[in-house]
Design a protein around this motif. Structure first.
Motif, PDB file in Angstrom:
ATOM      1  N   PHE A  19       0.900  -1.612  -0.113  1.00 12.76           N
ATOM      2  CA  PHE A  19       0.198  -0.019   0.428  1.00 12.76           C
ATOM      3  C   PHE A  19       1.234   1.128  -0.207  1.00 12.76           C
ATOM      4  CE2 PHE A  19      -3.141  -3.347   0.784  1.00 12.76           C
ATOM      5  CZ  PHE A  19      -3.802  -3.167   0.525  1.00 12.76           C
ATOM      6  N   ALA A  20       1.900   1.325   0.537  1.00 15.25           N
ATOM      7  CA  ALA A  20       2.690   2.594   0.435  1.00 15.25           C
ATOM      8  C   ALA A  20       3.125   1.996  -0.817  1.00 15.25           C
ATOM      9  CB  ALA A  20       3.701   2.023   1.525  1.00 15.25           C
ATOM     10  N   LYS A  21       3.712   1.119  -1.317  1.00 20.00           N
ATOM     11  CA  LYS A  21       4.376   1.144  -2.194  1.00 20.00           C
ATOM     12  C   LYS A  21       3.859   1.657  -3.933  1.00 20.00           C
ATOM     13  CE  LYS A  21       7.309  -2.903  -1.290  1.00 20.00           C
ATOM     14  NZ  LYS A  21       7.436  -4.095  -1.390  1.00 20.00           N
ATOM     15  N   ALA A  22       2.367   1.652  -3.943  1.00 16.32           N
ATOM     16  CA  ALA A  22       1.614   1.985  -4.123  1.00 16.32           C
ATOM     17  C   ALA A  22       1.140   3.602  -4.245  1.00 16.32           C
ATOM     18  CB  ALA A  22       0.154   1.079  -4.067  1.00 16.32           C
ATOM     19  N   ALA A  23       0.794   3.999  -2.977  1.00 12.87           N
ATOM     20  CA  ALA A  23       1.089   5.175  -2.531  1.00 12.87           C
ATOM     21  C   ALA A  23       2.177   5.944  -3.448  1.00 12.87           C
ATOM     22  CB  ALA A  23       0.397   5.541  -0.935  1.00 12.87           C
ATOM     23  N   ALA A  24       3.389   5.245  -2.655  1.00 13.25           N
ATOM     24  CA  ALA A  24       4.839   6.736  -3.602  1.00 13.25           C
ATOM     25  C   ALA A  24       4.764   6.189  -4.861  1.00 13.25           C
ATOM     26  CB  ALA A  24       5.545   5.334  -3.423  1.00 13.25           C
ATOM     27  N   ALA A  25       4.652   5.070  -5.401  1.00 14.58           N
ATOM     28  CA  ALA A  25       4.210   5.365  -6.969  1.00 14.58           C
ATOM     29  C   ALA A  25       3.470   6.397  -7.877  1.00 14.58           C
ATOM     30  CB  ALA A  25       3.876   3.376  -7.898  1.00 14.58           C
ATOM     31  N   GLY A  26       2.553   6.650  -7.001  1.00 12.12           N
ATOM     32  CA  GLY A  26       1.100   7.763  -7.285  1.00 12.12           C
ATOM     33  C   GLY A  26      -0.231   7.275  -7.689  1.00 12.12           C
ATOM     34  N   ILE A  27      -0.290   6.153  -6.968  1.00  9.56           N
ATOM     35  CA  ILE A  27      -1.549   5.337  -7.052  1.00  9.56           C
ATOM     36  C   ILE A  27      -2.575   6.065  -6.090  1.00  9.56           C
ATOM     37  CG2 ILE A  27      -3.252   2.916  -6.775  1.00  9.56           C
ATOM     38  CD1 ILE A  27      -1.409   3.018  -8.961  1.00  9.56           C
ATOM     39  N   LYS A  28      -3.663   5.996  -7.187  1.00  9.44           N
ATOM     40  CA  LYS A  28      -4.381   7.149  -5.981  1.00  9.44           C
ATOM     41  C   LYS A  28      -6.165   6.369  -5.577  1.00  9.44           C
ATOM     42  CE  LYS A  28      -2.227  10.668  -6.139  1.00  9.44           C
ATOM     43  NZ  LYS A  28      -1.446  11.266  -4.817  1.00  9.44           N
ATOM     44  N   THR A  29      -5.758   5.323  -5.875  1.00 13.78           N
ATOM     45  CA  THR A  29      -7.332   4.464  -5.914  1.00 13.78           C
ATOM     46  C   THR A  29      -7.116   2.612  -6.373  1.00 13.78           C
ATOM     47  OG1 THR A  29      -8.819   6.075  -7.192  1.00 13.78           O
ATOM     48  CG2 THR A  29      -9.288   3.539  -6.848  1.00 13.78           C
ATOM     49  N   GLN A  47      -9.007  -5.273   6.064  1.00 14.34           N
ATOM     50  CA  GLN A  47      -7.690  -4.801   6.754  1.00 14.34           C
ATOM     51  C   GLN A  47      -7.099  -4.182   5.487  1.00 14.34           C
ATOM     52  OE1 GLN A  47      -6.906  -9.160   6.886  1.00 14.34           O
ATOM     53  NE2 GLN A  47      -5.923  -9.070   9.259  1.00 14.34           N
ATOM     54  N   ALA A  48      -7.300  -4.118   4.640  1.00  9.76           N
ATOM     55  CA  ALA A  48      -7.038  -3.601   3.328  1.00  9.76           C
ATOM     56  C   ALA A  48      -7.237  -2.247   2.722  1.00  9.76           C
ATOM     57  CB  ALA A  48      -7.040  -4.620   2.185  1.00  9.76           C
ATOM     58  N   GLU A  49      -8.953  -1.902   3.095  1.00  7.99           N
ATOM     59  CA  GLU A  49      -8.947  -0.979   3.421  1.00  7.99           C
ATOM     60  C   GLU A  49      -8.088  -0.016   4.390  1.00  7.99           C
ATOM     61  OE1 GLU A  49     -13.930   1.020   3.513  1.00  7.99           O
ATOM     62  OE2 GLU A  49     -13.475  -0.626   4.288  1.00  7.99           O
ATOM     63  N   GLN A  50      -8.172  -0.521   5.884  1.00  6.93           N
ATOM     64  CA  GLN A  50      -7.549   0.173   6.436  1.00  6.93           C
ATOM     65  C   GLN A  50      -5.856   0.700   6.166  1.00  6.93           C
ATOM     66  OE1 GLN A  50      -8.903   1.914   9.944  1.00  6.93           O
ATOM     67  NE2 GLN A  50      -6.687   3.088   8.931  1.00  6.93           N
ATOM     68  N   LEU A  51      -5.230  -0.139   5.550  1.00  4.83           N
ATOM     69  CA  LEU A  51      -4.050   0.122   4.759  1.00  4.83           C
ATOM     70  C   LEU A  51      -4.251   1.125   3.471  1.00  4.83           C
ATOM     71  CD1 LEU A  51      -2.741  -3.606   5.231  1.00  4.83           C
ATOM     72  CD2 LEU A  51      -1.514  -1.537   6.695  1.00  4.83           C
ATOM     73  N   ALA A  52      -4.893   1.256   3.262  1.00  4.00           N
ATOM     74  CA  ALA A  52      -5.282   2.474   1.593  1.00  4.00           C
ATOM     75  C   ALA A  52      -5.067   3.077   2.914  1.00  4.00           C
ATOM     76  CB  ALA A  52      -6.250   1.474   1.165  1.00  4.00           C
ATOM     77  N   ALA A  53      -6.661   3.520   3.675  1.00  2.00           N
ATOM     78  CA  ALA A  53      -6.874   4.828   3.850  1.00  2.00           C
ATOM     79  C   ALA A  53      -5.305   5.612   4.604  1.00  2.00           C
ATOM     80  CB  ALA A  53      -7.502   4.460   5.250  1.00  2.00           C
ATOM     81  N   ASP A  54      -4.341   3.587   5.507  1.00  2.00           N
ATOM     82  CA  ASP A  54      -3.282   4.830   6.045  1.00  2.00           C
ATOM     83  C   ASP A  54      -2.642   5.592   5.143  1.00  2.00           C
ATOM     84  OD1 ASP A  54      -4.484   4.188   9.132  1.00  2.00           O
ATOM     85  OD2 ASP A  54      -2.932   1.988   8.882  1.00  2.00           O
ATOM     86  N   ALA A  55      -1.756   5.041   3.567  1.00  2.00           N
ATOM     87  CA  ALA A  55      -1.725   5.625   2.911  1.00  2.00           C
ATOM     88  C   ALA A  55      -2.135   6.886   2.156  1.00  2.00           C
ATOM     89  CB  ALA A  55      -1.205   4.284   1.786  1.00  2.00           C
ATOM     90  N   GLU A  56      -3.373   6.857   2.364  1.00  2.00           N
ATOM     91  CA  GLU A  56      -4.091   8.172   1.878  1.00  2.00           C
ATOM     92  C   GLU A  56      -4.541   7.538   0.380  1.00  2.00           C
ATOM     93  OE1 GLU A  56      -2.119  11.641   2.080  1.00  2.00           O
ATOM     94  OE2 GLU A  56      -2.098  11.285   4.349  1.00  2.00           O
TER      95      GLU A  56
END
Length: 142
Positions: A19-29, A47-56
């Motif tokens: 999730f953090a890697k996706a956010a760093a790569a520019g993923i928004k959704t 769990q995935a929804e929470q990790l996504a929220a944590d990564a904005e």
């Protein structure tokens, strides 16, 4: 994570670190097409929804069970997520195949791409969507 088409990417099952890697790569959704409990040890959608929220990252749980009929609004719901963002989207399941198939059904059904374009895009991402050619062509014909 592999680029499927324009700003949509596909991947297999995500782990907590992804999730953090996706956010760093520019993923928004993120769209999760994998049902909970399909395999021991996979993240459940909460769990995935929470990790996504944590990564904005915006998160959508749109599961498709392997070998079962498509849920009635799955393709429309998937396409609506794509249509409501101009930012990069990552769709995932176990291998990326189901996510690519759902994407192709929506795009072909809307007349935005042809079956050949969908199959070529998936092939370039390492997804063997040619196996679904007959279904994709029937959607194009309807």
């Amino acid at each position: 994570m592999k680029r499927l088409f324009e700003q949509i990417y596909v991947a297999g099952q995500l782990g907590p670190e992804d999730f953090a890697k996706a956010a760093a790569a520019g993923i928004k959704t993120i769209i999760n097409n994998r049902p909970d409990g399909e395999e021991p040890g996979q993240l459940d959608h909460q769990q995935a929804e929470q990790l996504a929220a944590d990564a904005e990252i915006s998160y959508h749980y749109l599961p498709m069970e392997n070998g079962k009929p498509l849920p009635p609004t799955l393709v429309e719901d998937f396409k609506a997520v794509l249509d409501n963002t101009n930012e990069p989207v990552l769709a995932h399941c176990r291998s990326g195949m189901r996510s690519s198939f759902i994407w192709a059904l929506g795009q072909i059904g809307a007349g935005e791409i042809t079956p050949d374009e969908a199959i070529n895009a998936a092939t370039n991402a390492g997804i063997p969507l040619n196996n679904a050619r007959a279904v994709l062509e029937s959607v194009a014909a309807s």
